[in-house]
Design a protein around this motif. Structure first.
Motif, PDB file in Angstrom:
ATOM      1  N   ALA A 243     -28.590 -15.757   5.725  1.00  0.00           N
ATOM      2  CA  ALA A 243     -27.944 -17.073   5.786  1.00  0.00           C
ATOM      3  C   ALA A 243     -27.142 -17.398   4.529  1.00  0.00           C
ATOM      4  O   ALA A 243     -26.160 -18.141   4.581  1.00  0.00           O
ATOM      5  CB  ALA A 243     -28.994 -18.164   6.028  1.00  0.00           C
TER       6      ALA A 243
ATOM      7  N   HIS B 183     -32.042 -15.905   8.930  1.00  0.00           N
ATOM      8  CA  HIS B 183     -32.325 -16.565   7.650  1.00  0.00           C
ATOM      9  C   HIS B 183     -32.162 -15.605   6.476  1.00  0.00           C
ATOM     10  O   HIS B 183     -31.675 -16.001   5.401  1.00  0.00           O
ATOM     11  CB  HIS B 183     -33.730 -17.155   7.649  1.00  0.00           C
ATOM     12  CG  HIS B 183     -34.018 -17.950   6.418  1.00  0.00           C
ATOM     13  ND1 HIS B 183     -33.356 -19.123   6.120  1.00  0.00           N
ATOM     14  CD2 HIS B 183     -34.858 -17.720   5.371  1.00  0.00           C
ATOM     15  CE1 HIS B 183     -33.780 -19.597   4.958  1.00  0.00           C
ATOM     16  NE2 HIS B 183     -34.687 -18.758   4.484  1.00  0.00           N
TER      17      HIS B 183
ATOM     18  N   TYR C 164     -28.303 -22.834  12.552  1.00  0.00           N
ATOM     19  CA  TYR C 164     -28.243 -21.371  12.401  1.00  0.00           C
ATOM     20  C   TYR C 164     -29.543 -20.677  12.823  1.00  0.00           C
ATOM     21  O   TYR C 164     -29.573 -19.454  12.995  1.00  0.00           O
ATOM     22  CB  TYR C 164     -27.863 -20.993  10.968  1.00  0.00           C
ATOM     23  CG  TYR C 164     -28.977 -21.090   9.950  1.00  0.00           C
ATOM     24  CD1 TYR C 164     -29.746 -19.970   9.623  1.00  0.00           C
ATOM     25  CD2 TYR C 164     -29.238 -22.288   9.281  1.00  0.00           C
ATOM     26  CE1 TYR C 164     -30.753 -20.047   8.674  1.00  0.00           C
ATOM     27  CE2 TYR C 164     -30.249 -22.375   8.329  1.00  0.00           C
ATOM     28  CZ  TYR C 164     -30.997 -21.249   8.031  1.00  0.00           C
ATOM     29  OH  TYR C 164     -32.001 -21.321   7.095  1.00  0.00           O
TER      30      TYR C 164
ATOM     31  N   PRO D  52     -23.061 -14.251   7.131  1.00  0.00           N
ATOM     32  CA  PRO D  52     -24.383 -14.302   7.756  1.00  0.00           C
ATOM     33  C   PRO D  52     -24.375 -13.677   9.151  1.00  0.00           C
ATOM     34  O   PRO D  52     -23.344 -13.651   9.842  1.00  0.00           O
ATOM     35  CB  PRO D  52     -24.685 -15.807   7.838  1.00  0.00           C
ATOM     36  CG  PRO D  52     -23.821 -16.429   6.791  1.00  0.00           C
ATOM     37  CD  PRO D  52     -22.572 -15.596   6.752  1.00  0.00           C
TER      38      PRO D  52
END
Length: 391
Positions: free
Chosen positions: A308, A305, A265, A194
């Motif tokens: 992710a 995202h 995150y 990620p």
């Protein structure tokens, strides 16, 4: 309309001169285009090869050091008398798609837009989907139908459900615009790893203005349970100018407060809210001025995202913000919202009204950004003309 970029924004483009077929990389300087493919050997010779192909592809992949080196060199040289030989009026060239679009993702990052749509379609339920404030929602679009500003948009066809319940097949009767901002990826990431939210500037080169056309009647019938498909995939228009992130230092602002607090995150110590204003015109009538500063999720969070789950990004990936809408009635970024799903027609300056777009309508979305010390800088515009589907 020719955009005047001044001498500091220095956005990039690809252009074709009169009688030419091969594109060249250009930079917007005032109302002119600087021929960077020809000029680079003069002021940044070690990087000249990045522009030889006439697109931004190699430059995007070269990374942040190259991006900053070229911009610094341009800033120092653009007002030198020797630069004048490489300038051509923007009105005398054709601007083409400046990079090869690898993948396309569209987000749904405006709380106002998502709430408005939810209230229209789910008046007796929750306006926002249950996951909306926990993650930036989005869908994967179609890279092959991303087109440059000025490309005509053919009215799409597909299946929709009539008020009687009958299933119709034919051209969309509810063609809509969506005012958005797009983010262009330069440096790819590694599959399975990620991209941290604080690595946004290492991967994303710049922004463009986007119109993500939507067929609302097709969308309403097809989107459950897998989301948009034919209602979105027929065309996405982008401005021909890619404005580097480095030009947006004066536009950086805090995004709206997030409640609940996002997961680790998505936590951004260096937030990337942007103070941008979009202007939406239909046939020269200004119908809306959506503010990007109200966007709930930032582009850095969108990138975090997007990757992710370990999905990678590639050079030339484009991801867009989703429709930009603010809290006021004249700040929404779609006709769906402006016309309350067709219930309240929008009056244009010529006396005609619109609930959704008609064949022959021209939609133009322009944008500006707050500049250091006050004022605004132009970011360019995206225009598309709706044409009838041929039998």
């Amino acid at each position: 309309m020719t955009t005047d970029f001044g001498r500091t924004t220095l956005p990039y483009c690809s252009f074709v001169g009169v009688g030419e077929k091969r594109p060249r990389v250009g930079v917007g300087v005032g109302t002119d285009v600087l021929d960077l493919t020809a000029a680079a050997a003069r002021f940044v010779p070690d990087r000249a090869g990045l522009f030889a192909d006439g697109t931004l592809d190699r430059f995007l992949a070269a990374g942040a050091d190259a991006w900053h080196e070229v911009r610094d060199a341009l800033t120092a040289w653009v007002d030198d008398p020797s630069a004048r030989a490489f300038l051509v009026p923007a009105a005398e060239v054709d601007l083409v798609l400046p990079f090869t679009v690898a993948d396309y993702v569209d987000f749904y990052a405006s709380e106002q837009h998502a709430t408005n749509v939810g209230r229209l379609f789910r008046p007796d339920g929750e306006a926002l989907p249950s996951a909306w404030k926990h993650l930036p929602m989005g869908y994967h679009g179609r890279a092959g139908t991303v087109v440059v500003s000025g490309t005509p948009v053919t009215r799409p066809s597909g299946q929709s459900r009539a008020a009687s319940g009958h299933i119709d097949v034919g051209p969309s009767a509810r063609l809509d615009l969506e005012a958005e901002i797009g983010f262009v990826v330069g440096v790819p990431s590694t599959l399975g790893r990620p991209v941290d939210v604080d690595r946004f500037e290492q991967h994303v080169f710049g922004i463009c203005v986007v119109n993500d056309w939507s067929a609302r009647d097709l969308q309403a019938f097809e989107y459950v349970p897998l989301g948009p498909f034919l209602a979105k995939s027929f065309a996405t228009s982008v401005s021909p100018w890619i404005v580097p992130l480095a030009a947006l230092s004066g536009a950086r602002v805090e995004p709206p407060a997030r409640d609940p607090h996002p997961p680790t995150y998505l936590q951004d110590e260096d937030p990337w809210g942007l103070d941008l204003e979009l202007v939406v015109r239909i046939n020269d009538t200004i119908v809306s001025r959506p503010p990007f500063a109200s966007m709930y999720w930032t582009p850095a969070q969108m990138l975090a995202h997007l990757t992710a789950n370990g999905a990678s990004v590639r050079t030339g990936d484009l991801y867009a913000s989703g429709t930009v809408s603010g809290p006021a009635d004249d700040q929404v970024g779609s006709l769906l919202e402006l016309s309350r799903n067709g219930a309240e027609p929008v009056k244009l300056d010529d006396g005609s009204c619109r609930t959704f777009l008609l064949d022959g309508d021209e939609v133009t979305i322009s944008a500006t950004a707050a500049a250091p010390g006050g004022g605004h800088i132009a970011l360019g515009e995206v225009t598309g003309n709706v044409i009838a589907r041929q039998p």
